[in-house]
Design a protein around this motif. Structure first.
Motif, PDB file in Angstrom:
ATOM      1  N   PRO A  98       9.458 -24.077 -34.174  1.00  0.00           N
ATOM      2  CA  PRO A  98       9.168 -23.607 -35.534  1.00  0.00           C
ATOM      3  C   PRO A  98       8.299 -22.357 -35.609  1.00  0.00           C
ATOM      4  O   PRO A  98       8.298 -21.683 -36.632  1.00  0.00           O
ATOM      5  N   LEU A  99       7.577 -22.042 -34.554  1.00  0.00           N
ATOM      6  CA  LEU A  99       6.695 -20.877 -34.590  1.00  0.00           C
ATOM      7  C   LEU A  99       7.459 -19.603 -34.271  1.00  0.00           C
ATOM      8  O   LEU A  99       8.334 -19.588 -33.402  1.00  0.00           O
ATOM      9  N   VAL A 100       7.120 -18.528 -34.953  1.00  0.00           N
ATOM     10  CA  VAL A 100       7.711 -17.231 -34.626  1.00  0.00           C
ATOM     11  C   VAL A 100       7.133 -16.759 -33.296  1.00  0.00           C
ATOM     12  O   VAL A 100       6.078 -17.230 -32.853  1.00  0.00           O
ATOM     13  N   ALA A 101       7.806 -15.810 -32.668  1.00  0.00           N
ATOM     14  CA  ALA A 101       7.435 -15.386 -31.314  1.00  0.00           C
ATOM     15  C   ALA A 101       6.008 -14.848 -31.241  1.00  0.00           C
ATOM     16  O   ALA A 101       5.292 -15.100 -30.277  1.00  0.00           O
ATOM     17  N   GLU A 102       5.583 -14.112 -32.267  1.00  0.00           N
ATOM     18  CA  GLU A 102       4.239 -13.529 -32.247  1.00  0.00           C
ATOM     19  C   GLU A 102       3.161 -14.607 -32.257  1.00  0.00           C
ATOM     20  O   GLU A 102       2.186 -14.556 -31.500  1.00  0.00           O
ATOM     21  N   VAL A 103       3.338 -15.595 -33.117  1.00  0.00           N
ATOM     22  CA  VAL A 103       2.349 -16.678 -33.220  1.00  0.00           C
ATOM     23  C   VAL A 103       2.379 -17.539 -31.956  1.00  0.00           C
ATOM     24  O   VAL A 103       1.328 -17.961 -31.452  1.00  0.00           O
ATOM     25  N   ARG A 104       3.575 -17.773 -31.433  1.00  0.00           N
ATOM     26  CA  ARG A 104       3.685 -18.575 -30.218  1.00  0.00           C
ATOM     27  C   ARG A 104       3.019 -17.869 -29.043  1.00  0.00           C
ATOM     28  O   ARG A 104       2.317 -18.491 -28.245  1.00  0.00           O
ATOM     29  N   ALA A 105       3.208 -16.558 -28.937  1.00  0.00           N
ATOM     30  CA  ALA A 105       2.566 -15.798 -27.855  1.00  0.00           C
ATOM     31  C   ALA A 105       1.049 -15.852 -27.987  1.00  0.00           C
ATOM     32  O   ALA A 105       0.341 -16.032 -26.997  1.00  0.00           O
ATOM     33  N   ALA A 106       0.546 -15.725 -29.214  1.00  0.00           N
ATOM     34  CA  ALA A 106      -0.903 -15.809 -29.437  1.00  0.00           C
ATOM     35  C   ALA A 106      -1.424 -17.208 -29.099  1.00  0.00           C
ATOM     36  O   ALA A 106      -2.512 -17.350 -28.532  1.00  0.00           O
ATOM     37  N   ALA A 107      -0.646 -18.244 -29.428  1.00  0.00           N
ATOM     38  CA  ALA A 107      -1.069 -19.613 -29.123  1.00  0.00           C
ATOM     39  C   ALA A 107      -1.132 -19.846 -27.616  1.00  0.00           C
ATOM     40  O   ALA A 107      -2.097 -20.440 -27.109  1.00  0.00           O
ATOM     41  N   TYR A 108      -0.095 -19.391 -26.888  1.00  0.00           N
ATOM     42  CA  TYR A 108      -0.124 -19.536 -25.435  1.00  0.00           C
ATOM     43  C   TYR A 108      -1.270 -18.727 -24.821  1.00  0.00           C
ATOM     44  O   TYR A 108      -1.949 -19.192 -23.908  1.00  0.00           O
ATOM     45  N   GLY A 109      -1.493 -17.521 -25.318  1.00  0.00           N
ATOM     46  CA  GLY A 109      -2.589 -16.702 -24.815  1.00  0.00           C
ATOM     47  C   GLY A 109      -3.942 -17.345 -25.066  1.00  0.00           C
ATOM     48  O   GLY A 109      -4.807 -17.370 -24.183  1.00  0.00           O
ATOM     49  N   ALA A 110      -4.135 -17.872 -26.286  1.00  0.00           N
ATOM     50  CA  ALA A 110      -5.408 -18.521 -26.616  1.00  0.00           C
ATOM     51  C   ALA A 110      -5.625 -19.770 -25.765  1.00  0.00           C
ATOM     52  O   ALA A 110      -6.741 -19.998 -25.262  1.00  0.00           O
ATOM     53  N   ALA A 111      -4.591 -20.572 -25.588  1.00  0.00           N
ATOM     54  CA  ALA A 111      -4.728 -21.794 -24.788  1.00  0.00           C
ATOM     55  C   ALA A 111      -5.065 -21.453 -23.335  1.00  0.00           C
ATOM     56  O   ALA A 111      -5.954 -22.065 -22.733  1.00  0.00           O
ATOM     57  N   PHE A 112      -4.362 -20.470 -22.784  1.00  0.00           N
ATOM     58  CA  PHE A 112      -4.612 -20.105 -21.394  1.00  0.00           C
ATOM     59  C   PHE A 112      -5.989 -19.473 -21.230  1.00  0.00           C
ATOM     60  O   PHE A 112      -6.707 -19.758 -20.259  1.00  0.00           O
ATOM     61  N   GLY A 113      -6.384 -18.611 -22.179  1.00  0.00           N
ATOM     62  CA  GLY A 113      -7.708 -17.989 -22.114  1.00  0.00           C
ATOM     63  C   GLY A 113      -8.827 -19.011 -22.223  1.00  0.00           C
ATOM     64  O   GLY A 113      -9.817 -18.941 -21.483  1.00  0.00           O
ATOM     65  N   CYS A 114      -8.691 -19.966 -23.146  1.00  0.00           N
ATOM     66  CA  CYS A 114      -9.706 -21.026 -23.280  1.00  0.00           C
ATOM     67  C   CYS A 114      -9.784 -21.874 -22.016  1.00  0.00           C
ATOM     68  O   CYS A 114     -10.880 -22.247 -21.580  1.00  0.00           O
ATOM     69  N   ALA A 115      -8.636 -22.186 -21.437  1.00  0.00           N
ATOM     70  CA  ALA A 115      -8.620 -23.016 -20.229  1.00  0.00           C
ATOM     71  C   ALA A 115      -9.329 -22.322 -19.076  1.00  0.00           C
ATOM     72  O   ALA A 115     -10.162 -22.933 -18.387  1.00  0.00           O
ATOM     73  N   ILE A 116      -9.034 -21.048 -18.874  1.00  0.00           N
ATOM     74  CA  ILE A 116      -9.670 -20.310 -17.775  1.00  0.00           C
ATOM     75  C   ILE A 116     -11.160 -20.098 -18.059  1.00  0.00           C
ATOM     76  O   ILE A 116     -11.998 -20.220 -17.162  1.00  0.00           O
ATOM     77  N   GLY A 117     -11.508 -19.791 -19.303  1.00  0.00           N
ATOM     78  CA  GLY A 117     -12.919 -19.622 -19.667  1.00  0.00           C
ATOM     79  C   GLY A 117     -13.728 -20.888 -19.431  1.00  0.00           C
ATOM     80  O   GLY A 117     -14.852 -20.832 -18.930  1.00  0.00           O
ATOM     81  N   TYR A 118     -13.138 -22.046 -19.775  1.00  0.00           N
ATOM     82  CA  TYR A 118     -13.854 -23.308 -19.570  1.00  0.00           C
ATOM     83  C   TYR A 118     -14.025 -23.596 -18.079  1.00  0.00           C
ATOM     84  O   TYR A 118     -15.106 -24.008 -17.636  1.00  0.00           O
ATOM     85  N   LEU A 119     -12.975 -23.381 -17.295  1.00  0.00           N
ATOM     86  CA  LEU A 119     -13.103 -23.603 -15.847  1.00  0.00           C
ATOM     87  C   LEU A 119     -14.137 -22.665 -15.242  1.00  0.00           C
ATOM     88  O   LEU A 119     -14.883 -23.059 -14.340  1.00  0.00           O
ATOM     89  N   SER A 120     -14.193 -21.439 -15.762  1.00  0.00           N
ATOM     90  CA  SER A 120     -15.200 -20.497 -15.275  1.00  0.00           C
ATOM     91  C   SER A 120     -16.602 -20.985 -15.609  1.00  0.00           C
ATOM     92  O   SER A 120     -17.526 -20.847 -14.802  1.00  0.00           O
ATOM     93  N   SER A 121     -16.769 -21.574 -16.798  1.00  0.00           N
ATOM     94  CA  SER A 121     -18.104 -22.053 -17.186  1.00  0.00           C
ATOM     95  C   SER A 121     -18.564 -23.213 -16.315  1.00  0.00           C
ATOM     96  O   SER A 121     -19.772 -23.434 -16.172  1.00  0.00           O
ATOM     97  N   LEU A 122     -17.631 -23.952 -15.726  1.00  0.00           N
ATOM     98  CA  LEU A 122     -18.003 -25.061 -14.847  1.00  0.00           C
ATOM     99  C   LEU A 122     -18.551 -24.578 -13.505  1.00  0.00           C
ATOM    100  O   LEU A 122     -19.222 -25.336 -12.805  1.00  0.00           O
ATOM    101  N   THR A 123     -18.279 -23.338 -13.148  1.00  0.00           N
ATOM    102  CA  THR A 123     -18.734 -22.836 -11.846  1.00  0.00           C
ATOM    103  C   THR A 123     -20.147 -22.277 -11.875  1.00  0.00           C
ATOM    104  O   THR A 123     -20.696 -21.940 -10.836  1.00  0.00           O
ATOM    105  N   GLY A 124     -20.731 -22.118 -13.075  1.00  0.00           N
ATOM    106  CA  GLY A 124     -22.128 -21.731 -13.123  1.00  0.00           C
ATOM    107  C   GLY A 124     -22.490 -20.421 -13.773  1.00  0.00           C
ATOM    108  O   GLY A 124     -23.664 -20.209 -14.047  1.00  0.00           O
ATOM    109  N   PRO A 125     -21.571 -19.481 -14.038  1.00  0.00           N
ATOM    110  CA  PRO A 125     -22.017 -18.229 -14.663  1.00  0.00           C
ATOM    111  C   PRO A 125     -22.421 -18.455 -16.120  1.00  0.00           C
ATOM    112  O   PRO A 125     -22.259 -19.540 -16.656  1.00  0.00           O
ATOM    113  N   SER A 126     -22.924 -17.412 -16.744  1.00  0.00           N
ATOM    114  CA  SER A 126     -23.382 -17.552 -18.127  1.00  0.00           C
ATOM    115  C   SER A 126     -22.203 -17.796 -19.068  1.00  0.00           C
ATOM    116  O   SER A 126     -21.055 -17.502 -18.746  1.00  0.00           O
ATOM    117  N   ILE A 127     -22.523 -18.326 -20.246  1.00  0.00           N
ATOM    118  CA  ILE A 127     -21.505 -18.575 -21.266  1.00  0.00           C
ATOM    119  C   ILE A 127     -20.884 -17.260 -21.725  1.00  0.00           C
ATOM    120  O   ILE A 127     -19.688 -17.189 -22.002  1.00  0.00           O
TER     121      ILE A 127
END
Length: 179
Positions: A123-152
């Motif tokens: 149901p999502l248009v390509a632009e919104v779907r791309a933004a959703a995948y980008g946001a999900a992947f960015g949040c996932a990598i950012g959270y894993l990075s925060s577990l290793t000890g650097p600043s927020i």
């Protein structure tokens, strides 16, 4: 055809009539060509409600079952892998309850997000779907990075950078691989 099919005195396994029936049942229906004027008049659909140029043959039952299974197994495997890696990063070379809970919650969250993105894909248009995948992947990598000890701040910048890089790649993929 087998090598022994042309031997003299060899009796075929099927009669010609049986072979014709089997061939008729396994034929894939061809695309139906319709007049462009009737397509416009019918709203782009023929009398059966099929869009112009759309395949009319149903997918085999096994393929549908495989897709149904993949709907929940792929997000589950993503959640397990993400949760295990989050647990590995959070444990800091010792087994703690906090690291276990972190891994379980992170894995469950990743599985839910992956399942939601998979279900909301059409149901999502390509632009919104791309933004959703980008946001999900960015949040996932950012959270894993925060577990290793650097600043927020560093983890947030890394997540935003990853999201900014993934979004146009997914957008390009969607526009070049979808009909």
């Amino acid at each position: 055809m087998h090598a022994h099919a042309h031997r003299p005195g060899h009796r075929p396994r099927f009669s010609a009539r049986t072979a014709a029936r089997v061939a008729a049942r396994t034929e894939v229906p061809a695309r139906r060509r319709t007049d462009a004027r009737t397509d416009v008049a019918a709203g782009g659909r023929d009398e059966r409600g099929v869009r112009a140029g759309e395949r009319t043959g149903a997918a085999p039952a096994r393929t549908r079952a495989q897709h149904r299974t993949a709907r929940w197994t792929v997000p589950l495997l993503i959640g397990i892998a993400y949760g295990a890696y989050a647990w590995f990063l959070a444990r800091d070379e010792r087994f703690t309850t906090e690291a276990t809970v972190t891994g379980l919650v992170a894995g469950a969250a990743a599985a839910v997000v992956a399942f939601a993105l998979g279900r909301l894909r059409r149901p999502l248009v390509a632009e919104v779907r791309a933004a959703a995948y980008g946001a999900a992947f960015g949040c996932a990598i950012g959270y894993l990075s925060s577990l290793t000890g650097p600043s927020i701040l560093w983890s947030s910048v890394l997540g935003l950078g990853i999201a900014a890089g993934v979004t146009p790649v997914v957008f390009y993929h969607l526009h070049t691989h979808e009909a």
